[in-house]
Structures are given as C-alpha cells and as structure tokens.
Write an enzyme that holds these catalytic residues in place. Structure first.
Site, PDB file in Angstrom:
ATOM      1  CB  VAL A 160      -0.742   0.075   1.570  1.00  0.00           C
ATOM      2  CG1 VAL A 160      -1.706  -1.336   1.194  1.00  0.00           C
ATOM      3  CG2 VAL A 160      -0.305  -0.264   2.534  1.00  0.00           C
ATOM      4  CE1 TYR A 207       4.022   0.859  14.903  1.00  0.00           C
ATOM      5  CE2 TYR A 207       4.061   1.006  16.978  1.00  0.00           C
ATOM      6  CZ  TYR A 207       3.186   0.574  15.791  1.00  0.00           C
ATOM      7  OH  TYR A 207       2.139  -0.260  16.210  1.00  0.00           O
TER       8      TYR A 207
END
Ligand code: UDP
Length: 308
Positions: free
Chosen positions: A57, A145
């Site tokens: 994606v 992250y």
C-alpha cells in the site's frame, strides 16, 4: 457497506475483516505479507463478500467501485519487526497513509487510522490521556514506528481539515490474542510460546516495566464502534488493567503449570517504563470498555498457540 482494510492479513486486520464480514458488509483486503500471513485469512476467502489482493500500500492504490470506508491497519507493529524493517515501517506509516487517505478522499469514504500508544513514547504522564503530547525519541530505534505513526496522525488530520475527509484515529494499546505470530517477539506471544515449550520465560530488564493488555475481541469491538461514531480526534483503545512484565510472566507460568521459571535478558533501548490507557473518552463516546480479563484472554491465547 463496502470497506477496504490495509494489513488485512495481519493480526488486527484479519480480526477486523472478520468483524465487518460478520456484520454483513463487504470487505476488500490488502496485504503484502511482510508481517501478515495468508493463514490469517484462509478461512475468509470462501466468503463471497471478501476480496483479497496481495499489494504493497505504499504504491498508488486503485480499487474499482464504491467504498464506504478505508481502515488503515498495514504496518509492522512489533518492536523486533520494526527494528528489522525500519524503512518499510516508515514508508507504510507515511507513504502508505498518504495513499490510503487519497483513496478515501477519491471515494468519499470514511477513513480510520490504526494509531498506537507508541505516539506517547516513554510517557511522563500516567495513565496516558489523549491530550498528552508524548515523550518520543525521534532518533532512537523505536523512532521509526513512533514517528511514522505520529506523522500518519498529522496526515489524517490534514486530510480531515483541508479535504474534509471523515476521519477517525484509534490509539491502540498493547493487544494480544489468537493470530499473533509465534515469533512476533512481543511479550505475550513470547511468554505463551515459551511456556508451552517448557522453556524459561524471557523477561527483559528486571520486569518492573508495566503494560496494559487488551484482548483482541475487546479491541475490535472498540474499533468497530469508533468507526461508527462521528468523532475525529484521537481515541485511546486498550485495557486499563496494568501489569508488570514480571506479573504477566507469573500468570502465564501459573496458567500453564510450567516450572521452567524465568530468565532475565537485557532491556531494549528506549523501552517504555510504564503504559496504561486512560479510556475515559472511549467509555463516554462509545459506551465501551474491555470485558475480557487477562486470565481468560491468556487462556484463549494459550489454546490458540497450543493448537499450532
Ligand atoms: N518483554 C519481555 N520479554 C519478552 C518480550 C518483551 O520482558 O520476551 C518486555 C519488553 O521489554 C517490554 C514489554 O515486555 O517492556 C512489552 O513488550 P512488547 O514487545 O510486547 O511491546 P511494547 O509494549 O514494548 O511495544
């Protein structure tokens, strides 16, 4: 409804797909299997309302037909994963979020971001309310992250404010349950797998750090409710019952009647010392709170791992 879920073959993505299908909706799932697995969605493929495509994606997402929702759950999410996949983690949080938002905008679909308690970093405020801005080391090993998710929250709000996309941000705290990977590296999966093998449980540091563990079914219920209310600021979802890592280890040893004991290992860099969600907002907004106690949740998780 017809919704698209990125990361649909992951731990949370697959449970979420199952939930939407269970409610009678149609689901398009995307996953590139970097950390997700075909095993998680095998049982869903027989459902005619589920379509799955292996796809990264971070590339432009083209989907034919109407969409009512885009739920962005693609990302490595375990510390060992994002340490091994730092660039993919940053890309899916930034480029992937951009693509998923662009798709939501083009389709006039509602967008829900799977954000994380990691946006609070090693928190200086306890428990963490949504109004806390966090304490993150951008250049530490977890920064890939934490900052990717902070960026994705900013991007989500920008699409809401400037493109009028109807958005939701779920800040997900530690969640566990069936379909976590055995070698995922997270504390619950590690302890369950170690205990079932009769190996000592690996506690990092002295085990006094705390986490609050939410069973996956409770979390999915919260996500589903959040998707269906009109609220665009971030909402914490997690279980406020807080345990030290040592307490968790003792619980797993007790549940498995294991006498293999505990083995201490080095504490990873920037490991948050405490974590507990303040879920007042979710309680009020969604009428939601976790129902499954950690003992019961661990029992079900152990059952899953013992059947693999
Ligand atoms: N941890 C541990 N033993 C393990 C795996 C993790 O003691 O085998 C600790 C880890 O250092 C952290 C906590 O358990 O303090 C939760 O770690 P996890 O990787 O599950 O997720 P985090 O909340 O850190 O993202």
């Amino acid at each position: 409804m017809r919704v698209l879920i990125t990361g649909a073959a992951g731990f949370l993505g697959s449970h979420l797909a199952e939930r939407f299908l269970g409610e009678g909706h149609r689901v398009v799932g995307l996953d590139n299997f970097v950390t997700g697995s075909p095993d998680n969605i095998g049982h869903l493929l027989e459902n005619a309302r589920f379509k799955f495509y292996r796809y990264d994606v971070t590339d432009f997402i083209y989907v034919e037909g109407e969409l009512d929702g885009v739920l962005h759950f693609a990302s490595p999410a375990s510390p060992i994963d994002y340490l091994q996949l730092p660039i993919q983690t940053l890309k899916v949080g930034s480029l992937g979020t951009h693509k998923a938002l662009g798709l939501a905008k083009a389709k006039g679909a509602r967008f829900l971001l799977a954000s994380t308690s990691e946006v609070y970093g090693d928190p200086a405020v306890h428990p963490q309310p949504e109004t806390y801005w966090g304490h993150v080391n951008p250049v530490g090993p977890r920064g890939v992250y934490d900052e990717a998710k902070r960026f994705s929250e900013a991007m989500t709000m920008a699409y809401h404010r400037y493109h009028d996309v109807d958005t939701r941000i779920a800040r997900i705290f530690n969640t566990y349950g069936p379909r976590m990977r055995q070698n995922d590296g997270r504390v619950v999966s590690n302890f369950c797998v170690q205990a079932l093998r009769g190996e000592p449980l690996t506690i990092y540091g002295d085990g006094s750090q705390t986490r609050s563990f939410c069973y996956v079914d409770d979390l999915i219920e919260g996500i589903y409710r959040l998707f269906n209310v009109g609220y665009t600021d971030p909402v914490n979802l997690g279980n406020p019952a807080e345990f030290t890592v040592r307490q968790l280890a003792e619980l797993v040893l007790d549940l498995t009647a294991s006498d293999a004991g505990i083995e201490q290992r080095a504490l990873p860099e920037d490991d948050p010392k405490i974590r507990q969600p303040d879920i007042s907002l979710a309680r009020e907004l969604l009428g939601w709170e976790p129902r499954i106690e950690v003992r019961e949740g661990l029992r079900r998780t152990l059952e899953y791992f013992s059947g693999l």
